[in-house]
Design a protein around this motif. Sequence first.
Motif, short mmCIF file in Angstrom:
data_model
loop_
_atom_site.label_atom_id
_atom_site.label_comp_id
_atom_site.label_asym_id
_atom_site.label_seq_id
_atom_site.Cartn_x
_atom_site.Cartn_y
_atom_site.Cartn_z
N SER A 92 24.31 -99.63 -18.27
CA SER A 92 23.20 -100.32 -17.63
C SER A 92 21.90 -100.05 -18.38
O SER A 92 21.80 -99.12 -19.17
CB SER A 92 23.05 -99.87 -16.17
OG SER A 92 22.73 -98.49 -16.11
N GLU A 93 20.94 -100.89 -18.10
CA GLU A 93 19.59 -100.68 -18.61
C GLU A 93 18.62 -101.24 -17.59
O GLU A 93 18.62 -102.45 -17.33
CB GLU A 93 19.39 -101.36 -19.96
CG GLU A 93 17.99 -101.19 -20.52
CD GLU A 93 17.54 -99.74 -20.56
OE1 GLU A 93 16.62 -99.38 -19.80
OE2 GLU A 93 18.12 -98.98 -21.35
N GLY A 94 17.85 -100.38 -16.99
CA GLY A 94 16.90 -100.78 -15.98
C GLY A 94 15.63 -101.40 -16.53
O GLY A 94 14.87 -102.01 -15.78
N VAL A 124 29.12 -108.22 -15.00
CA VAL A 124 27.76 -107.95 -15.45
C VAL A 124 26.80 -108.61 -14.46
O VAL A 124 27.06 -109.71 -13.97
CB VAL A 124 27.49 -108.45 -16.89
CG1 VAL A 124 27.64 -109.96 -16.99
CG2 VAL A 124 26.11 -108.02 -17.38
N THR A 125 25.74 -107.87 -14.13
CA THR A 125 24.68 -108.40 -13.29
C THR A 125 23.38 -108.36 -14.08
O THR A 125 23.07 -107.34 -14.71
CB THR A 125 24.52 -107.58 -11.99
OG1 THR A 125 25.76 -107.59 -11.29
CG2 THR A 125 23.43 -108.18 -11.10
N GLY A 131 14.22 -102.38 -13.30
CA GLY A 131 14.65 -101.50 -12.23
C GLY A 131 15.74 -102.07 -11.35
O GLY A 131 15.88 -101.64 -10.21
N PHE A 132 16.49 -103.07 -11.84
CA PHE A 132 17.57 -103.70 -11.08
C PHE A 132 17.01 -104.37 -9.83
O PHE A 132 17.63 -104.36 -8.77
CB PHE A 132 18.67 -102.70 -10.72
CG PHE A 132 19.06 -101.80 -11.86
CD1 PHE A 132 19.75 -102.31 -12.94
CD2 PHE A 132 18.72 -100.46 -11.87
CE1 PHE A 132 20.10 -101.50 -14.02
CE2 PHE A 132 19.06 -99.64 -12.93
CZ PHE A 132 19.75 -100.16 -14.01
N ALA A 162 23.31 -104.50 -15.52
CA ALA A 162 24.30 -103.45 -15.23
C ALA A 162 25.68 -104.02 -15.43
O ALA A 162 25.97 -105.15 -15.03
CB ALA A 162 24.15 -102.94 -13.81
N VAL A 163 26.53 -103.24 -16.05
CA VAL A 163 27.95 -103.56 -16.20
C VAL A 163 28.68 -102.66 -15.20
O VAL A 163 28.53 -101.45 -15.23
CB VAL A 163 28.46 -103.29 -17.63
CG1 VAL A 163 29.94 -103.59 -17.75
CG2 VAL A 163 27.66 -104.10 -18.64
#
Length: 164
Positions: A92-94, A124-125, A131-132, A162-163
């Motif tokens: 993931s990467e926020g 994946v989203t 920050g999601f 995010a995965v």
Amino acid sequence: MAVAAATLLVLPTTAEARAASGAYCVQDLAGGPAACFATEGALDSYQAKLSLSPLLTVFDGTGWSGASGYLNFASAYGRTYCDAAKDTNEASEGNLGVRQFSTGFPVAGRISSYVIKAGSGCFVTFWNQTGFNGNGVTWNQNCDDMARCFGRDFDNSARSLAVT
């Protein structure tokens, strides 16, 4: 008698990786630096040493064009699959604003297509805020054009991902 398990992480040598200066990069999502290489073969060799296989590759252009720039996301756990847990810790990467494509362009607001590792069971989203947060879309299939897959509102608008 207690037995301790150890994990060995092989880091690239200075000759193998040049921080953020090669065209072919992989990002350590467990908080480590990006490792960048001059050739795709050198990147593949490095990933093979670490048994890394990207769960997700995002592209700056449509149609999965690596020439337009790409960024690989490998599992923070070193896995090549996703489990049933739907947390953002797999890969993931926020804040995509801190990441760069292989071309040096920022990732935030530029993802146009992506590929999920075949057979990984991953979803994946993408969110339109850091920050999601914000509006999000989730899918478990590859997408060659974010505008076609999710509508114009999600073309070049992802700010976190995010995965799971």
